[in-house]
Design a protein around this motif. Structure first.
Motif, PDB file in Angstrom:
ATOM      1  N   GLU A 179      52.128  32.498  33.317  1.00 13.78           N
ATOM      2  CA  GLU A 179      50.944  32.732  34.141  1.00 13.78           C
ATOM      3  C   GLU A 179      49.656  32.449  33.384  1.00 13.78           C
ATOM      4  O   GLU A 179      49.602  32.534  32.161  1.00 13.78           O
ATOM      5  N   TYR A 180      48.631  32.106  34.152  1.00 16.31           N
ATOM      6  CA  TYR A 180      47.341  31.725  33.579  1.00 16.31           C
ATOM      7  C   TYR A 180      46.552  32.965  33.189  1.00 16.31           C
ATOM      8  O   TYR A 180      45.959  33.031  32.121  1.00 16.31           O
ATOM      9  N   ASN A 181      46.573  33.960  34.065  1.00 13.15           N
ATOM     10  CA  ASN A 181      45.878  35.218  33.781  1.00 13.15           C
ATOM     11  C   ASN A 181      46.795  36.079  32.932  1.00 13.15           C
ATOM     12  O   ASN A 181      47.605  36.845  33.422  1.00 13.15           O
ATOM     13  N   ARG A 182      46.677  35.921  31.606  1.00 14.75           N
ATOM     14  CA  ARG A 182      47.628  36.588  30.712  1.00 14.75           C
ATOM     15  C   ARG A 182      47.079  37.925  30.220  1.00 14.75           C
ATOM     16  O   ARG A 182      45.975  38.009  29.744  1.00 14.75           O
ATOM     17  N   PHE A 183      47.895  38.950  30.339  1.00 17.32           N
ATOM     18  CA  PHE A 183      47.537  40.259  29.803  1.00 17.32           C
ATOM     19  C   PHE A 183      48.770  40.724  29.025  1.00 17.32           C
ATOM     20  O   PHE A 183      49.693  41.310  29.579  1.00 17.32           O
ATOM     21  N   SER A 221      39.878  44.557  30.947  1.00 16.04           N
ATOM     22  CA  SER A 221      40.630  45.634  31.576  1.00 16.04           C
ATOM     23  C   SER A 221      40.828  45.345  33.071  1.00 16.04           C
ATOM     24  O   SER A 221      41.881  45.635  33.633  1.00 16.04           O
ATOM     25  N   LEU A 222      39.824  44.718  33.710  1.00 16.38           N
ATOM     26  CA  LEU A 222      39.994  44.345  35.123  1.00 16.38           C
ATOM     27  C   LEU A 222      41.089  43.281  35.261  1.00 16.38           C
ATOM     28  O   LEU A 222      41.901  43.322  36.185  1.00 16.38           O
ATOM     29  N   ASP A 223      41.128  42.336  34.323  1.00 15.64           N
ATOM     30  CA  ASP A 223      42.204  41.333  34.303  1.00 15.64           C
ATOM     31  C   ASP A 223      43.560  42.021  34.261  1.00 15.64           C
ATOM     32  O   ASP A 223      44.490  41.641  34.969  1.00 15.64           O
ATOM     33  N   GLY A 224      43.636  43.028  33.398  1.00 14.44           N
ATOM     34  CA  GLY A 224      44.896  43.755  33.233  1.00 14.44           C
ATOM     35  C   GLY A 224      45.309  44.430  34.524  1.00 14.44           C
ATOM     36  O   GLY A 224      46.475  44.379  34.916  1.00 14.44           O
ATOM     37  N   ILE A 225      44.343  45.038  35.194  1.00 16.60           N
ATOM     38  CA  ILE A 225      44.667  45.745  36.430  1.00 16.60           C
ATOM     39  C   ILE A 225      45.113  44.771  37.515  1.00 16.60           C
ATOM     40  O   ILE A 225      46.153  44.964  38.148  1.00 16.60           O
ATOM     41  N   THR A 226      44.372  43.677  37.694  1.00 20.59           N
ATOM     42  CA  THR A 226      44.774  42.740  38.756  1.00 20.59           C
ATOM     43  C   THR A 226      46.102  42.059  38.425  1.00 20.59           C
ATOM     44  O   THR A 226      46.861  41.717  39.320  1.00 20.59           O
ATOM     45  N   ALA A 227      46.383  41.888  37.121  1.00 20.30           N
ATOM     46  CA  ALA A 227      47.632  41.205  36.757  1.00 20.30           C
ATOM     47  C   ALA A 227      48.849  42.101  36.937  1.00 20.30           C
ATOM     48  O   ALA A 227      49.946  41.612  37.173  1.00 20.30           O
ATOM     49  N   PHE A 228      48.672  43.415  36.798  1.00 24.19           N
ATOM     50  CA  PHE A 228      49.851  44.276  36.805  1.00 24.19           C
ATOM     51  C   PHE A 228      49.855  45.373  37.859  1.00 24.19           C
ATOM     52  O   PHE A 228      50.672  46.282  37.790  1.00 24.19           O
TER      53      PHE A 228
END
Ligand code: UDP
Ligand code: MG
Length: 313
Positions: A179-183, A221-228
């Protein structure tokens, strides 16, 4: 048979830290080669540094054939650097380590033993304290971990560092997640496998300064939330339902009042407040929707996670 351990080192403007790091990691490697039947390789990723990090890496690579390096065409972020490192690493066991020595090299021995002797697939580290960090940053970090663990099924450990040693099998599983949005903190948890957590006290970086601003961490942190988690979308729907219910009750009350006492024009201020409130909530919910749409948009473009400018061997 002699096992190979790969050490992945993402570097962004780390020309001052790399010499200290190289010294520490080679000392640790010698110690471990003497003790266990292992060899080492170091995979340095230059994440588009603006200082002479790449030159420093190259000068070490010319003396030490265990060094592989990949240089990006620009700064793609630590997540991209780690992914490139994992793709590049050839080891049976693979570790990710920061260049600033905030990840103590001595821990590699116990990480290796946890995997080889105790049968774990991964030995990861977590900081037990956040000494030397601004208190506001620690406070928000704690809130973030509380929230994401409530709204996500993936276990994301508070204080976990990216510093970990993994088996080939686990790394292959991570590489499958293109995936592109990596967390990574989420990806490591999502793939599963048995992880042993080793704890250590926070240490300050040897040289240079942190690349993370407060705002940068907040967006991450927002990336993390949307990713998971898709919970924010559900919350938006629930807020919508709640407001409909409240509106319905108010309508009934107004009708009743009008029938009993007749129609008296009043309540202009409260009306304005309500309009503002509803508009705010609506925009907030559309914002949540937008976050997911934006991530989906970027994901569908299928852009490469990083672009290589230079690579040895
Ligand atoms: N890093 C990177 N790309 C970036 C930012 C950081 O490769 O865009 C690397 C950096 O060189 C270091 C590691 O990631 O080796 C951790 O960064 P830093 O020490 O700034 O983060 P902190 O330890 O403060 O969380
Ligand atoms: Mg650091």
């Amino acid at each position: 048979m002699c096992k190979l351990i790969s050490i992945i080192v993402p570097c962004y403007n780390e020309s001052q830290a790399i010499p200290c790091f190289y010294e520490a990691i080679t000392a640790q490697s010698e110690l471990m080669t003497g003790k266990y039947n292992v060899k080492f390789e170091y995979v340095f990723i230059d994440d588009g540094s603006k200082d002479n990090t790449l030159q420093v890496i190259k000068s070490y690579a010319s003396q030490d054939e265990r060094i592989t390096y990949v240089a990006f065409s620009r700064n793609f972020g630590k997540e991209a650097a780690m992914y490139a490192g994992l793709q590049q690493a050839a080891g049976d066991y693979i570790a990710i380590m920061d260049a600033d020595l905030q990840d103590p090299p001595y821990m590699l021995s116990s990480m290796y033993e946890s995997i080889v002797n105790d049968g774990y697939d991964c030995a990861a580290t977590r900081r037990v304290n956040r000494h030397g960090e601004p208190p506001v940053r620690s406070f928000f970090a704690r809130c973030f971990y509380k929230i994401i663990n409530k709204i996500s099924h993936t276990d994301i450990v508070d204080g976990a560092r990216d510093y970990r040693l993994m088996t080939r099998q686990m790394v292959d599983a991570i590489l499958d997640m293109g995936e592109y949005n990596r967390f990574s903190k989420g990806i490591f948890g999502w793939v599963g496998f048995n992880t042993k957590w080793l704890e250590f006290e926070n240490t300050e970086r040897v040289a240079g300064e942190t690349k993370w601003s407060f705002w940068g961490l907040f967006l991450y942190s927002l990336d993390g939330i949307t990713a998971f988690s898709t919970m924010p979308l559900a919350i938006a729907s629930i807020i919508g339902l709640l407001f409909c219910a409240i509106a319905f009750i108010i309508i009934l009350v107004i009708i009743a009042k009008t029938l009993i006492w007749g129609d008296r024009v009043a309540g202009y201020p409260s009306l304005v407040c309500i309009i503002f409130l509803i508009a705010g909530v609506q925009t907030f919910c559309i914002g949540i929707l937008g976050q997911y749409l934006a991530k989906t948009y970027l994901e569908t473009k299928k852009r490469p996670i990083y672009i290589v400018k230079e690579i040895n061997n």
